[in-house]
Design a protein around this motif. Structure first.
Motif, PDB file in Angstrom:
ATOM      1  N   LYS A 245       0.834  -1.205   0.000  1.00 40.22           N
ATOM      2  CA  LYS A 245       0.000   0.000   0.000  1.00 40.22           C
ATOM      3  C   LYS A 245       0.869   1.255   0.000  1.00 40.22           C
ATOM      4  N   VAL A 246       1.942   1.228   0.807  1.00 36.71           N
ATOM      5  CA  VAL A 246       2.844   2.382   0.883  1.00 36.71           C
ATOM      6  C   VAL A 246       3.512   2.625  -0.468  1.00 36.71           C
ATOM      7  N   THR A 247       3.966   1.554  -1.107  1.00 37.31           N
ATOM      8  CA  THR A 247       4.614   1.689  -2.410  1.00 37.31           C
ATOM      9  C   THR A 247       3.687   2.356  -3.417  1.00 37.31           C
ATOM     10  N   GLN A 248       2.423   1.932  -3.428  1.00 41.15           N
ATOM     11  CA  GLN A 248       1.461   2.537  -4.342  1.00 41.15           C
ATOM     12  C   GLN A 248       1.235   4.008  -3.997  1.00 41.15           C
ATOM     13  N   ASP A 249       1.117   4.311  -2.713  1.00 45.50           N
ATOM     14  CA  ASP A 249       0.911   5.698  -2.294  1.00 45.50           C
ATOM     15  C   ASP A 249       2.092   6.577  -2.684  1.00 45.50           C
ATOM     16  N   LEU A 250       3.310   6.100  -2.456  1.00 45.48           N
ATOM     17  CA  LEU A 250       4.494   6.891  -2.786  1.00 45.48           C
ATOM     18  C   LEU A 250       4.618   7.084  -4.302  1.00 45.48           C
ATOM     19  N   THR A 251       4.229   6.057  -5.049  1.00 48.84           N
ATOM     20  CA  THR A 251       4.223   6.188  -6.506  1.00 48.84           C
ATOM     21  C   THR A 251       3.209   7.240  -6.938  1.00 48.84           C
ATOM     22  N   ASP A 252       2.026   7.205  -6.343  1.00 50.84           N
ATOM     23  CA  ASP A 252       0.993   8.202  -6.657  1.00 50.84           C
ATOM     24  C   ASP A 252       1.431   9.611  -6.284  1.00 50.84           C
ATOM     25  N   GLN A 253       2.278   9.701  -5.247  1.00 46.25           N
ATOM     26  CA  GLN A 253       2.781  11.001  -4.802  1.00 46.25           C
ATOM     27  C   GLN A 253       4.015  11.445  -5.582  1.00 46.25           C
ATOM     28  N   ASN A 254       4.353  10.687  -6.613  1.00 46.47           N
ATOM     29  CA  ASN A 254       5.471  11.009  -7.502  1.00 46.47           C
ATOM     30  C   ASN A 254       6.816  10.998  -6.781  1.00 46.47           C
ATOM     31  N   CYS A 255       6.985  10.061  -5.879  1.00 50.41           N
ATOM     32  CA  CYS A 255       8.264   9.879  -5.188  1.00 50.41           C
ATOM     33  C   CYS A 255       9.230   9.200  -6.153  1.00 50.41           C
ATOM     34  N   GLN A 256      10.188   9.959  -6.680  1.00 49.85           N
ATOM     35  CA  GLN A 256      11.016   9.486  -7.777  1.00 49.85           C
ATOM     36  C   GLN A 256      11.898   8.296  -7.399  1.00 49.85           C
ATOM     37  N   ASN A 257      12.405   8.269  -6.172  1.00 46.84           N
ATOM     38  CA  ASN A 257      13.245   7.141  -5.757  1.00 46.84           C
ATOM     39  C   ASN A 257      12.480   5.831  -5.838  1.00 46.84           C
ATOM     40  N   ILE A 258      11.244   5.850  -5.366  1.00 46.23           N
ATOM     41  CA  ILE A 258      10.426   4.645  -5.381  1.00 46.23           C
ATOM     42  C   ILE A 258       9.979   4.309  -6.800  1.00 46.23           C
ATOM     43  N   ILE A 259       9.631   5.307  -7.567  1.00 43.95           N
ATOM     44  CA  ILE A 259       9.225   5.076  -8.954  1.00 43.95           C
ATOM     45  C   ILE A 259      10.365   4.428  -9.739  1.00 43.95           C
ATOM     46  N   GLU A 260      11.596   4.910  -9.542  1.00 46.77           N
ATOM     47  CA  GLU A 260      12.740   4.339 -10.247  1.00 46.77           C
ATOM     48  C   GLU A 260      12.986   2.904  -9.807  1.00 46.77           C
ATOM     49  N   ALA A 261      12.878   2.652  -8.499  1.00 40.50           N
ATOM     50  CA  ALA A 261      13.074   1.293  -7.997  1.00 40.50           C
ATOM     51  C   ALA A 261      12.016   0.352  -8.561  1.00 40.50           C
ATOM     52  N   GLU A 262      10.764   0.807  -8.583  1.00 38.08           N
ATOM     53  CA  GLU A 262       9.682  -0.008  -9.132  1.00 38.08           C
ATOM     54  C   GLU A 262       9.910  -0.292 -10.613  1.00 38.08           C
ATOM     55  N   SER A 263      10.332   0.716 -11.364  1.00 41.60           N
ATOM     56  CA  SER A 263      10.507   0.540 -12.808  1.00 41.60           C
ATOM     57  C   SER A 263      11.622  -0.444 -13.123  1.00 41.60           C
ATOM     58  N   LYS A 264      12.616  -0.537 -12.218  1.00 41.71           N
ATOM     59  CA  LYS A 264      13.734  -1.452 -12.419  1.00 41.71           C
ATOM     60  C   LYS A 264      13.549  -2.773 -11.671  1.00 41.71           C
ATOM     61  N   HIS A 265      12.413  -2.902 -10.974  1.00 44.47           N
ATOM     62  CA  HIS A 265      12.145  -4.105 -10.178  1.00 44.47           C
ATOM     63  C   HIS A 265      13.332  -4.409  -9.267  1.00 44.47           C
ATOM     64  N   SER A 266      13.819  -3.372  -8.613  1.00 46.70           N
ATOM     65  CA  SER A 266      15.038  -3.502  -7.830  1.00 46.70           C
ATOM     66  C   SER A 266      14.872  -2.925  -6.438  1.00 46.70           C
ATOM     67  N   ASP A 267      15.603  -3.489  -5.484  1.00 48.01           N
ATOM     68  CA  ASP A 267      15.650  -2.959  -4.128  1.00 48.01           C
ATOM     69  C   ASP A 267      16.927  -2.187  -3.872  1.00 48.01           C
ATOM     70  N   LEU A 268      17.728  -1.992  -4.886  1.00 47.67           N
ATOM     71  CA  LEU A 268      19.005  -1.332  -4.683  1.00 47.67           C
ATOM     72  C   LEU A 268      19.313  -0.373  -5.821  1.00 47.67           C
ATOM     73  N   ILE A 269      19.238   0.908  -5.501  1.00 49.71           N
ATOM     74  CA  ILE A 269      19.690   1.943  -6.420  1.00 49.71           C
ATOM     75  C   ILE A 269      20.639   2.819  -5.608  1.00 49.71           C
ATOM     76  N   PRO A 270      21.939   2.610  -5.733  1.00 54.11           N
ATOM     77  CA  PRO A 270      22.902   3.277  -4.861  1.00 54.11           C
ATOM     78  C   PRO A 270      22.670   4.781  -4.755  1.00 54.11           C
ATOM     79  N   ALA A 271      22.658   5.258  -3.513  1.00 56.62           N
ATOM     80  CA  ALA A 271      22.502   6.674  -3.155  1.00 56.62           C
ATOM     81  C   ALA A 271      21.087   7.201  -3.374  1.00 56.62           C
ATOM     82  N   LYS A 272      20.190   6.339  -3.873  1.00 57.42           N
ATOM     83  CA  LYS A 272      18.811   6.777  -4.083  1.00 57.42           C
ATOM     84  C   LYS A 272      17.831   5.996  -3.214  1.00 57.42           C
ATOM     85  N   TYR A 273      17.864   4.677  -3.347  1.00 58.48           N
ATOM     86  CA  TYR A 273      16.945   3.838  -2.571  1.00 58.48           C
ATOM     87  C   TYR A 273      17.687   2.609  -2.092  1.00 58.48           C
ATOM     88  N   GLU A 274      17.581   2.307  -0.784  1.00 59.09           N
ATOM     89  CA  GLU A 274      18.388   1.244  -0.187  1.00 59.09           C
ATOM     90  C   GLU A 274      17.542   0.135   0.437  1.00 59.09           C
TER      91      GLU A 274
END
Length: 287
Positions: free
Chosen positions: A66-95
């Motif tokens: 639910k949080v992931t969807q909410d943050l995506t709807d709120q245009n949280c770029q770190n989460i959007i990028e992680a979701e688009s890459k299906h990744s839990d690791l984007i150095p210096a952005k999302y950990e």
């Protein structure tokens, strides 16, 4: 939701040379204050689950889907990028803070089984994610400082989890929350406050951050304090692991290191215990 796809991420990481890594803009550390609105917010039943997270330890936890969807709807770029890459690791952005990693369960169960006395102790849940270890420590009547790289994780999951499980007095008097990179966190934290226990889980996957993590131990642990590090023996596709981190600490010579638990099956996992050697106070790391 997220999947830990280190093998796929490795190709991207390998393409980043040393010069590019040096240019990564790590988020500066900051302290987050809990607002009255957060304290008074009502969490709908569909937005969280109550489950036996550890043996004999039930917790209410916000649903990260639910949080992931909410943050995506709120245009949280770190989460959007992680979701688009299906990744839990984007150095210096999302950990990866929106997931409870395997070794968190190992560490939590170890704390319970060994009956580690945390009453009236000052505890740091370093790289806390959703905050399971910190919640367990609060249950054992400690004061807890929660830290995670992403402020979004703390605001959307960690803080709500604390509020769900404890009354307002405990939240306001026995909890603090910090976001950002470990390098600047070391200078942000109150110099006069040092921790009885530092717990950290699944935080050694990136070798580039090992020295930052170690400096937190050296600068912020009490003379008689204890650090517990839970992690995988080796993180395939990323390069970090227990032996590499352990060697860093042993080379510096300030801490004794003891392996106190190892997995008996499945992925090779371990818990290391660090204690200061006699007469070893903080000094700038030589490693």
């Amino acid at each position: 939701m997220f999947k830990f796809r280190f093998a796929e991420d490795a190709a991207d990481i390998d393409e980043v040379d040393s010069e590019q890594k040096d240019k990564l803009e790590w988020i500066s550390a900051s302290k987050l204050e809990i607002t009255p609105e957060q304290i008074e917010a009502k969490c709908e039943a569909y937005y969280y689950t109550e489950t036996e997270v550890l043996s004999g330890c039930n917790l209410k936890l916000i649903r990260t889907d639910k949080v992931t969807q909410d943050l995506t709807d709120q245009n949280c770029q770190n989460i959007i990028e992680a979701e688009s890459k299906h990744s839990d690791l984007i150095p210096a952005k999302y950990e990866g803070g929106l997931k409870i990693w395997e070794c968190t369960f190992d560490l939590g169960q170890y704390i319970l089984e060994k009956e580690i006395e945390l009453k009236d102790k000052l505890v740091m849940d370093l790289g806390c994610g959703v905050g399971v270890i910190g919640l367990l420590s609060l249950r054992k009547n400690s004061t807890v400082h929660f830290q995670d790289y992403n402020a979004e994780v703390l605001k959307s999951v960690t803080i709500p989890n604390v509020i769900l499980n404890f009354d307002h007095t405990i939240v306001l008097t026995r909890c603090e929350f910090y976001a950002g990179d470990w390098a600047s966190l070391a200078t942000l934290l109150d110099e006069n406050k040092k921790y009885d226990y530092i717990f950290t889980s699944e935080t050694i996957y990136n070798p580039d951050n090992h020295k930052k993590l170690y400096e937190i131990f050296k600068r912020k642990l009490k003379t008689d304090g204890v650090v517990f590090v839970a992690g995988k023996i080796y993180y395939f596709g990323v390069g970090g692991g227990m032996r590499q981190f352990e060697n860093l600490i042993l080379k510096d010579g300030c801490f004794d290191v003891e392996s106190v638990w190892k997995s008996q099956h499945g992925v090779n996992r371990e818990i290391l215990k660090f204690t200061r050697k006699p007469h070893q106070e903080y000094h700038t790391s030589s490693v």
